[in-house]
Write an enzyme that holds these catalytic residues in place. Sequence first.
Site, PDB file in Angstrom:
ATOM      1  N   ARG A 273     -10.922 -10.855   1.240  1.00  0.00           N
ATOM      2  CA  ARG A 273     -12.026 -11.685   0.638  1.00  0.00           C
ATOM      3  C   ARG A 273     -11.584 -13.010   0.632  1.00  0.00           C
ATOM      4  O   ARG A 273     -12.251 -13.922   0.859  1.00  0.00           O
ATOM      5  CB  ARG A 273     -12.351 -11.252  -0.861  1.00  0.00           C
ATOM      6  CG  ARG A 273     -11.312 -11.151  -1.510  1.00  0.00           C
ATOM      7  CD  ARG A 273     -11.674 -10.180  -2.877  1.00  0.00           C
ATOM      8  NE  ARG A 273     -11.364  -8.845  -2.612  1.00  0.00           N
ATOM      9  CZ  ARG A 273     -11.628  -8.002  -3.510  1.00  0.00           C
ATOM     10  NH1 ARG A 273     -11.794  -8.106  -4.800  1.00  0.00           N
ATOM     11  NH2 ARG A 273     -11.601  -6.766  -3.148  1.00  0.00           N
TER      12      ARG A 273
ATOM     13  N   ASP B 252      -7.812  -3.514  10.454  1.00  0.00           N
ATOM     14  CA  ASP B 252      -8.073  -4.242   9.538  1.00  0.00           C
ATOM     15  C   ASP B 252      -8.607  -5.512  10.231  1.00  0.00           C
ATOM     16  O   ASP B 252      -9.013  -6.562   9.299  1.00  0.00           O
ATOM     17  CB  ASP B 252      -7.184  -4.395   8.512  1.00  0.00           C
ATOM     18  CG  ASP B 252      -7.732  -4.832   7.159  1.00  0.00           C
ATOM     19  OD1 ASP B 252      -8.827  -4.405   7.040  1.00  0.00           O
ATOM     20  OD2 ASP B 252      -7.221  -5.339   6.237  1.00  0.00           O
TER      21      ASP B 252
ATOM     22  N   LYS C 162       0.821  -1.233   0.030  1.00  0.00           N
ATOM     23  CA  LYS C 162       0.069  -0.006  -0.029  1.00  0.00           C
ATOM     24  C   LYS C 162       0.859   1.303   0.206  1.00  0.00           C
ATOM     25  O   LYS C 162       1.737   1.318   0.523  1.00  0.00           O
ATOM     26  CB  LYS C 162      -1.045   0.184   1.151  1.00  0.00           C
ATOM     27  CG  LYS C 162      -1.953  -0.909   1.216  1.00  0.00           C
ATOM     28  CD  LYS C 162      -2.738  -0.662   2.523  1.00  0.00           C
ATOM     29  CE  LYS C 162      -4.045  -1.747   2.752  1.00  0.00           C
ATOM     30  NZ  LYS C 162      -5.120  -1.346   1.572  1.00  0.00           N
TER      31      LYS C 162
ATOM     32  N   ASP D 106      -3.276  -7.356  -2.062  1.00  0.00           N
ATOM     33  CA  ASP D 106      -3.993  -6.274  -1.221  1.00  0.00           C
ATOM     34  C   ASP D 106      -5.560  -6.531  -1.007  1.00  0.00           C
ATOM     35  O   ASP D 106      -6.255  -6.095  -0.169  1.00  0.00           O
ATOM     36  CB  ASP D 106      -3.616  -4.998  -1.614  1.00  0.00           C
ATOM     37  CG  ASP D 106      -3.856  -3.882  -0.457  1.00  0.00           C
ATOM     38  OD1 ASP D 106      -4.360  -4.167   0.945  1.00  0.00           O
ATOM     39  OD2 ASP D 106      -4.150  -2.723  -0.744  1.00  0.00           O
TER      40      ASP D 106
HETATM   41  N1  BES Z   1      -8.000  -3.445   4.250  1.00  0.00           N
HETATM   42  C1  BES Z   1      -8.470  -2.927   2.920  1.00  0.00           C
HETATM   43  C2  BES Z   1      -9.678  -2.023   2.681  1.00  0.00           C
HETATM   44  C3  BES Z   1      -9.667  -0.892   3.595  1.00  0.00           C
HETATM   45  C4  BES Z   1      -9.263   0.239   3.143  1.00  0.00           C
HETATM   46  C5  BES Z   1      -9.976  -0.771   4.923  1.00  0.00           C
HETATM   47  C6  BES Z   1      -9.217   1.511   3.885  1.00  0.00           C
HETATM   48  C7  BES Z   1     -10.087   0.255   5.812  1.00  0.00           C
HETATM   49  C8  BES Z   1      -9.711   1.347   5.125  1.00  0.00           C
HETATM   50  C9  BES Z   1      -8.678  -4.149   1.940  1.00  0.00           C
HETATM   51  O1  BES Z   1      -7.841  -5.337   2.225  1.00  0.00           O
HETATM   52  C10 BES Z   1      -8.067  -3.592   0.641  1.00  0.00           C
HETATM   53  O2  BES Z   1      -6.659  -3.161   0.837  1.00  0.00           O
HETATM   54  N2  BES Z   1      -8.760  -3.530  -0.336  1.00  0.00           N
HETATM   55  C11 BES Z   1      -8.340  -3.184  -1.570  1.00  0.00           C
HETATM   56  C12 BES Z   1      -8.879  -3.883  -2.631  1.00  0.00           C
HETATM   57  C13 BES Z   1      -8.313  -3.807  -4.133  1.00  0.00           C
HETATM   58  C14 BES Z   1      -6.997  -4.229  -4.046  1.00  0.00           C
HETATM   59  C15 BES Z   1      -9.174  -4.795  -4.954  1.00  0.00           C
HETATM   60  C16 BES Z   1      -9.114  -1.513  -1.787  1.00  0.00           C
HETATM   61  O3  BES Z   1     -10.126  -1.356  -1.399  1.00  0.00           O
HETATM   62  O4  BES Z   1      -8.209  -0.639  -2.455  1.00  0.00           O
HETATM   63 ZN    ZN Z   2      -7.563  -5.649   4.334  1.00  0.00          ZN
HETATM   64 ZN    ZN Z   3      -5.774  -5.218   1.582  1.00  0.00          ZN
END
Ligand code: BES
Ligand code: ZN
Ligand code: ZN
Length: 495
Positions: free
Chosen positions: A349, A286, A275, A345
């Site tokens: 899921r 998370d 990230k 990331d």
């Molecule tokens: N944990 C994150 C989602 C998240 C983002 C939670 C900000 C709380 C605050 C999740 O695992 C993630 O990284 N999701 C990605 C998915 C993408 C790579 C398809 C996202 O939301 O960008």
């Molecule tokens: Zn996550």
């Molecule tokens: Zn993630």
Amino acid sequence: MLKIITGDLFKTASQCLVVPVCEDKDIHSDPSVVELIQKTKPISEFHGKKEESLLLYHVEGFKAERVLYMGMGKSTGLDAEAFRMMAGKSVKKGIGNGLSDMTICAPAADATGLESETLMASIMEGACLGNHIFDAYKKEKTKKSLKTVSIFINPSIAEIFKNLPLRITNICRGTMLARDWVSMPGNDKTPDRLVRSMVKAAEKEDLSFTILDDKVMKQNGMGAIMAVGAGSRSKPRLLILDYNPYKNKKSAKDKRTIALVGKGVTFDSGGINLKPPASLDEMKMDMSGAAAVAATLITLARLNHHFRVVGVIPVVENMPSGDATRPGDIIKTYSGKTVEIGNTDAEGRLILADAMSYAIKMFKPDMMIDLATLTGACIVALGEKIAGVFSKNQKLCDDIVASGDATAERCWPMPMPDDYKSLLKSEFADINNMSSTRSGGAITAALFLSEFAEDTQWAHIDIAGPAYSKKGGDYCGPGGTGFGVRLLVDLMGKI
Ligand code: BES
Ligand code: ZN
Ligand code: ZN
């Protein structure tokens, strides 16, 4: 900490009386409270408007040391949340002034347009939750929670609500437990340590638990959980909490089993798809779904809930390293379906897929609900205070939204269109964990999960927005909000 009191307010010894005041109408029926409000009439800076407050010392005729008047705005705009906020703000002011007790004067329910139980419960909730301080990591604890918050009410209803302080305290303890887990830094909540902390809390209640470690999960073919945890030296765990009120009984009055599944990523670095630095520190949150599920199970046990509820909680750390799962890798989930890792990331899921399959196989639940800080896209769609609900079961979706309204843990229905499933196609595996487009990310994440719900009645709640608050709110400090506990406890009582 919460107490109901009645009697003569003039003679009530308290460090601070709290009086909610509306600008357009008197909402109190107790003559002594009405008299207290009269004292504000000559004061030009207080009219009971929203955001106004006034603190008076040694008000003539009253034994209390102070009176805090809290503006509530127009009486037509009152709802349960307005009283939670009033009570939370008052308690925070009390803490700021170094007090140890406060007495909140409850208005007359009919003047507020609320049911009296709703009114009492919301004042108690706001007070109890506003009194929570997360200072485990401060050497100098400058703030101290109040020891007692008394609710001054009409003697005619005191008997009816005598059990309410304990019930509300139990529910709020659940929220606060979840908050503490979420706010705890990632270095102190490796999967093993977090699971042990959850078990320690669960053991005090009538809950059974099972922990699957990485070896057992590997043997069982939980390839998705193992793939997400592969990059971290702190290995994954799967925690199962089982609340079964009919455990030692021959027959059950309510035969249902509900499964709650919670995403537990103790730190989400993104893995090899690292990230960007902004807000990376917040990714300790998370595991908020896991925290909410564990705390809900513990709360239901304390409340002697009337049907079986199981919590299935996968806990992992998502880290990049030489052992980490790569983009392009193909893994085999517990269900047998294979997944191409389009993005490391999109790990939530994956762990939920294995946990959902496990919940279905082991417990054949009548209903399954998962809570997860699943997508940034859900925050883009609904903002930081509202969770997204995804379910093909309209009644379940409506019930969740209704519980969200009742608890002010707001939820909003989101679509799960079948034709979007094609966005998750993989050339090489059964499905890709990443959509082929950036748009609709919260929806494609939910559709991915739906592939693992089989024919179980299921709802997914994306809590990425409301699970964490950098600044805090009227009855919540900065950090974990404990979102989901009050929502789920309310829902379990409704369905
Ligand atoms: N944990 C994150 C989602 C998240 C983002 C939670 C900000 C709380 C605050 C999740 O695992 C993630 O990284 N999701 C990605 C998915 C993408 C790579 C398809 C996202 O939301 O960008
Ligand atoms: Zn996550
Ligand atoms: Zn993630």
